[in-house]
Design a protein around this motif. Sequence first.
Motif, PDB file in Angstrom:
ATOM      1  N   THR A   1    -172.006 -34.821 -17.913  1.00 30.63           N
ATOM      2  CA  THR A   1    -172.362 -34.890 -16.496  1.00 30.63           C
ATOM      3  C   THR A   1    -172.092 -33.575 -15.768  1.00 30.63           C
ATOM      4  O   THR A   1    -172.351 -33.472 -14.572  1.00 30.63           O
ATOM      5  CB  THR A   1    -171.561 -35.992 -15.791  1.00 30.63           C
ATOM      6  N   SER A   2    -171.579 -32.576 -16.456  1.00 30.86           N
ATOM      7  CA  SER A   2    -171.087 -31.379 -15.766  1.00 30.86           C
ATOM      8  C   SER A   2    -172.182 -30.616 -15.042  1.00 30.86           C
ATOM      9  O   SER A   2    -171.915 -29.943 -14.035  1.00 30.86           O
ATOM     10  CB  SER A   2    -170.367 -30.457 -16.749  1.00 30.86           C
ATOM     11  N   GLY A   3    -173.422 -30.719 -15.503  1.00 35.72           N
ATOM     12  CA  GLY A   3    -174.510 -30.021 -14.841  1.00 35.72           C
ATOM     13  C   GLY A   3    -174.880 -30.600 -13.495  1.00 35.72           C
ATOM     14  O   GLY A   3    -175.669 -30.010 -12.746  1.00 35.72           O
ATOM     15  N   THR A   4    -174.320 -31.750 -13.157  1.00 30.64           N
ATOM     16  CA  THR A   4    -174.591 -32.361 -11.859  1.00 30.64           C
ATOM     17  C   THR A   4    -173.810 -31.669 -10.754  1.00 30.64           C
ATOM     18  O   THR A   4    -174.149 -31.799  -9.579  1.00 30.64           O
ATOM     19  CB  THR A   4    -174.207 -33.856 -11.907  1.00 30.64           C
ATOM     20  N   TYR A   5    -172.762 -30.951 -11.124  1.00 33.49           N
ATOM     21  CA  TYR A   5    -171.887 -30.313 -10.138  1.00 33.49           C
ATOM     22  C   TYR A   5    -172.459 -28.967  -9.706  1.00 33.49           C
ATOM     23  O   TYR A   5    -172.682 -28.087 -10.533  1.00 33.49           O
ATOM     24  CB  TYR A   5    -170.495 -30.096 -10.730  1.00 33.49           C
TER      25      TYR A   5
ATOM     26  N   HIS B   1    -168.008 -38.094 -15.646  1.00 34.49           N
ATOM     27  CA  HIS B   1    -168.299 -38.891 -14.452  1.00 34.49           C
ATOM     28  C   HIS B   1    -168.735 -37.940 -13.337  1.00 34.49           C
ATOM     29  O   HIS B   1    -169.022 -36.764 -13.596  1.00 34.49           O
ATOM     30  CB  HIS B   1    -167.120 -39.783 -14.044  1.00 34.49           C
ATOM     31  N   HIS B   2    -168.800 -38.421 -12.092  1.00 36.67           N
ATOM     32  CA  HIS B   2    -169.397 -37.642 -11.010  1.00 36.67           C
ATOM     33  C   HIS B   2    -168.452 -37.456  -9.825  1.00 36.67           C
ATOM     34  O   HIS B   2    -168.896 -37.372  -8.677  1.00 36.67           O
ATOM     35  CB  HIS B   2    -170.693 -38.318 -10.538  1.00 36.67           C
ATOM     36  N   GLU B   3    -167.157 -37.335 -10.087  1.00 32.37           N
ATOM     37  CA  GLU B   3    -166.182 -37.164  -9.019  1.00 32.37           C
ATOM     38  C   GLU B   3    -165.728 -35.711  -8.920  1.00 32.37           C
ATOM     39  O   GLU B   3    -165.553 -35.037  -9.935  1.00 32.37           O
ATOM     40  CB  GLU B   3    -164.962 -38.048  -9.267  1.00 32.37           C
ATOM     41  N   VAL B   4    -165.532 -35.245  -7.681  1.00 39.96           N
ATOM     42  CA  VAL B   4    -164.845 -33.976  -7.417  1.00 39.96           C
ATOM     43  C   VAL B   4    -163.413 -34.341  -7.053  1.00 39.96           C
ATOM     44  O   VAL B   4    -163.178 -35.263  -6.261  1.00 39.96           O
ATOM     45  CB  VAL B   4    -165.504 -33.201  -6.266  1.00 39.96           C
ATOM     46  N   MET B   5    -162.435 -33.613  -7.605  1.00 39.40           N
ATOM     47  CA  MET B   5    -161.045 -34.040  -7.481  1.00 39.40           C
ATOM     48  C   MET B   5    -160.131 -32.868  -7.129  1.00 39.40           C
ATOM     49  O   MET B   5    -160.343 -31.745  -7.582  1.00 39.40           O
ATOM     50  CB  MET B   5    -160.588 -34.681  -8.796  1.00 39.40           C
ATOM     51  N   TYR B   6    -159.119 -33.170  -6.334  1.00 33.70           N
ATOM     52  CA  TYR B   6    -158.136 -32.176  -5.915  1.00 33.70           C
ATOM     53  C   TYR B   6    -156.814 -32.438  -6.610  1.00 33.70           C
ATOM     54  O   TYR B   6    -156.342 -33.578  -6.673  1.00 33.70           O
ATOM     55  CB  TYR B   6    -157.943 -32.234  -4.396  1.00 33.70           C
ATOM     56  N   ASN B   7    -156.212 -31.378  -7.136  1.00 32.89           N
ATOM     57  CA  ASN B   7    -154.908 -31.451  -7.791  1.00 32.89           C
ATOM     58  C   ASN B   7    -153.906 -30.615  -6.998  1.00 32.89           C
ATOM     59  O   ASN B   7    -153.942 -29.382  -7.057  1.00 32.89           O
ATOM     60  CB  ASN B   7    -154.991 -30.929  -9.226  1.00 32.89           C
ATOM     61  N   PRO B   8    -153.016 -31.259  -6.243  1.00 32.08           N
ATOM     62  CA  PRO B   8    -152.029 -30.498  -5.483  1.00 32.08           C
ATOM     63  C   PRO B   8    -150.812 -30.147  -6.331  1.00 32.08           C
ATOM     64  O   PRO B   8    -150.644 -30.646  -7.445  1.00 32.08           O
ATOM     65  CB  PRO B   8    -151.636 -31.482  -4.374  1.00 32.08           C
ATOM     66  N   LEU B   9    -149.974 -29.314  -5.785  1.00 32.91           N
ATOM     67  CA  LEU B   9    -148.686 -29.018  -6.401  1.00 32.91           C
ATOM     68  C   LEU B   9    -147.793 -30.245  -6.229  1.00 32.91           C
ATOM     69  O   LEU B   9    -147.553 -30.690  -5.108  1.00 32.91           O
ATOM     70  CB  LEU B   9    -148.059 -27.802  -5.710  1.00 32.91           C
TER      71      LEU B   9
ATOM     72  N   GLY C   1    -171.203 -24.459  -2.476  1.00 32.85           N
ATOM     73  CA  GLY C   1    -172.235 -24.379  -3.499  1.00 32.85           C
ATOM     74  C   GLY C   1    -173.505 -25.092  -3.100  1.00 32.85           C
ATOM     75  O   GLY C   1    -173.972 -24.994  -1.968  1.00 32.85           O
ATOM     76  N   GLY C   2    -174.058 -25.865  -4.045  1.00 31.03           N
ATOM     77  CA  GLY C   2    -175.347 -26.500  -3.847  1.00 31.03           C
ATOM     78  C   GLY C   2    -175.256 -27.880  -3.240  1.00 31.03           C
ATOM     79  O   GLY C   2    -174.189 -28.329  -2.793  1.00 31.03           O
ATOM     80  N   PRO C   3    -176.373 -28.605  -3.257  1.00 34.81           N
ATOM     81  CA  PRO C   3    -176.456 -29.869  -2.514  1.00 34.81           C
ATOM     82  C   PRO C   3    -175.526 -30.969  -2.989  1.00 34.81           C
ATOM     83  O   PRO C   3    -175.110 -31.802  -2.183  1.00 34.81           O
ATOM     84  CB  PRO C   3    -177.928 -30.282  -2.683  1.00 34.81           C
ATOM     85  N   THR C   4    -175.175 -31.026  -4.275  1.00 31.61           N
ATOM     86  CA  THR C   4    -174.341 -32.148  -4.712  1.00 31.61           C
ATOM     87  C   THR C   4    -172.908 -32.036  -4.219  1.00 31.61           C
ATOM     88  O   THR C   4    -172.180 -33.042  -4.206  1.00 31.61           O
ATOM     89  CB  THR C   4    -174.340 -32.305  -6.253  1.00 31.61           C
ATOM     90  N   VAL C   5    -172.473 -30.836  -3.789  1.00 27.32           N
ATOM     91  CA  VAL C   5    -171.123 -30.696  -3.236  1.00 27.32           C
ATOM     92  C   VAL C   5    -171.152 -30.417  -1.739  1.00 27.32           C
ATOM     93  O   VAL C   5    -170.103 -30.186  -1.133  1.00 27.32           O
ATOM     94  CB  VAL C   5    -170.311 -29.598  -3.968  1.00 27.32           C
ATOM     95  N   ALA C   6    -172.324 -30.435  -1.125  1.00 30.37           N
ATOM     96  CA  ALA C   6    -172.428 -30.186   0.309  1.00 30.37           C
ATOM     97  C   ALA C   6    -171.610 -31.215   1.080  1.00 30.37           C
ATOM     98  O   ALA C   6    -171.681 -32.421   0.816  1.00 30.37           O
ATOM     99  CB  ALA C   6    -173.890 -30.247   0.747  1.00 30.37           C
TER     100      ALA C   6
END
Length: 712
Positions: free
Chosen positions: A350-354, A458-466, A508-513
Amino acid sequence: MVIARRSCPVSSADAELRVVKNICPLDCPDACGMRVTVRDGVAVGLKGDPDHPFTRGFLCQKMAKYLDRVYSEDRLMHPLRRVGPKGSGRFERISWDEALSAIAARFAEIATSPDGPQAILPYSYYGTMGKLQASSLDRRFFHRLGASKLDRAICSAAGGVGYEYTVGRGRLGADPLATPRCKLIVNWGSNTVHTNSHHWSLMVEARKKNGATIVTIDPFRSATAARSDLHIAPRPGTDAALALGLMHVIWRENLQDEDYLARATIGAERLRRRVLDEYPPERVATITGVDVEEIEDLARRLATTRPSLIRVNYGMQRHRGGGMAVRTIACLPAIFGSWRDHGGGALLSTSGTYDFAMDRLTRPDLSPPGTRTINMNELGRALAGELAGPPVTALYVYNSNPAAVTPDSRKVLAGLGREDLFTVVHDLFLTDTADFADIILPATSQLEHEDILGSYGHHEVMYNPLAIAPLGECRSNNDVFRALAARMGFESEYFPDDATLIREALDGGPTVAGITPERLKAEGTVRLNLPADYAPFAAGVFPTPSGKCELYSERMAADGLDPLPAYTPPLEDPQTRPDLAARFPLQLLSPPREQFLNSTFANNPRHRAGAGDPTIELADPDARDRSLVEGQWALVFNDRGAFHARVALSRSVRPGVAVATGIYWNKLSPGGFNANSTTSAALADMGGGATFFDNLVEVRATAAPSPHPSES
């Protein structure tokens, strides 16, 4: 050094207790959400995040004990300098100032020498999948330095290119979260139970709720095959032939989706003629070892069951014809129309979706024109001076353990042992590779640095804090490259803080807008901008030059490849190399062991105890022919090298095939070498991919090896 988990008694009434949402960083499609419990600055608990839509509250057995890794007594805590022979693992503690000064001085010396900066080679892969710590300031630093580039092709390059030739973008496919809608699921070359366990849970849900049939195609009766409704076991490297045989049956019996073929594909008639003329099931059965009846049954199931999903994974593309194999399988959903359905079609990644702004992160424009690229699979050749360009005189390793994971590892080890090679290793542990380093830098774990992540499952963007402060003197990749850049006098604007990098990546592009850093930090996990019923090719429109699924590819013809799907046998195949097979008659596969992820966790006592000794799984007839019995030590060998393993008669492999799961560290392996001492550094047909599973060996009984080998 023992690292204490608690800095004060846990019963303290005023102890600070908080829960931090982190993300698993490892090279796995699941990219799981984790909840880390932190008390007084110490991580005391870790579990799967129930709010993460893919993780759904559980972690694999590897990551469930991740805190053992974070707080291991073997963690590197301080910079080190070599004081013994290369490979001896003898070092002394030094300061960060001494370490950075030594690296910067040596890099500057090489950069101004007649060989120039291309004699410096960075070597990394996905020890972390984070966008910042895996591919941002590291790339900028080495591009600005003018170092050789690294082609990171060790995992999925061949299949990605083959898939891209067909559908136009190598990392687009079905929505994994829609898998429970499917009625037929084919795991093709995928041990999904262990390598994509959260997707497996969705497959099981499809079976329970939707009556789905689960099929696994794999030469090895893996855990996934054992839990499937059907297991089809072709000979290694013959997957393309099997796919072509399926096409023959579908066209022969007029089971194709004629409307979708007409609207959404190019080259259907040419492909139809080829498979009907050249790939009847009888011939395919001879190539693959799969019965005609099995071929015909699977073809009919695929053509008449909707929705259906083919989960293609990376193992089946690690041979000479791997790119063409994935390309061929990727044609199947267009032939019987399963791309129409939400959840249907095929899935490689799925990485090309990002639409992350990766060029802004990596700044390829900083690299001088004409800079050479070295394929990471050819590290042994590069260190031996067998490639064009200046000899490699400096190696900087991070996020990887090439001494254990690269093919033809004996050649790699010989290169790492060169006294004139200046090697830096940035890692959490004293790995096989670190034993050969001149300078060792202690690295942070995922809980000790900030990052953002995507996924290839999968299709999630995720944040990893300290979550916790860095232990000892550990530093993140980005912190080190900022410090080295300052020592080298590089422009500071190229090496900003991590907050700036996160904002750049999301621009970046539309999927992360609309996925801003603020939103990501507040929510932790945000789905890409995709429709709820995401089905990338339902309308029959593909991001190819023709706008269609290219069953016939003009681009492949222009690149000197067969424009139609075809079968390319492995380089080392008993059917095509009887001369080699007379000496080494067994086709060796070396897939992951469930306790390890590549070589990660292979030094952890709990994981090592679960994995046990290295094993070589053989069919009963092959063991009898060699007078081998269950549990005895054997030597697995070919002209490239050898390793020791215990014989396992699990009835999981077909005759003529052997399986050695891994990857064990060399220095923790009986005899001192793992399975990669036998694997080939030859490249696949596309993308410069690896050919780990294109490997003929022989097996014979041997005496029990020393548990603590002195050889390296």
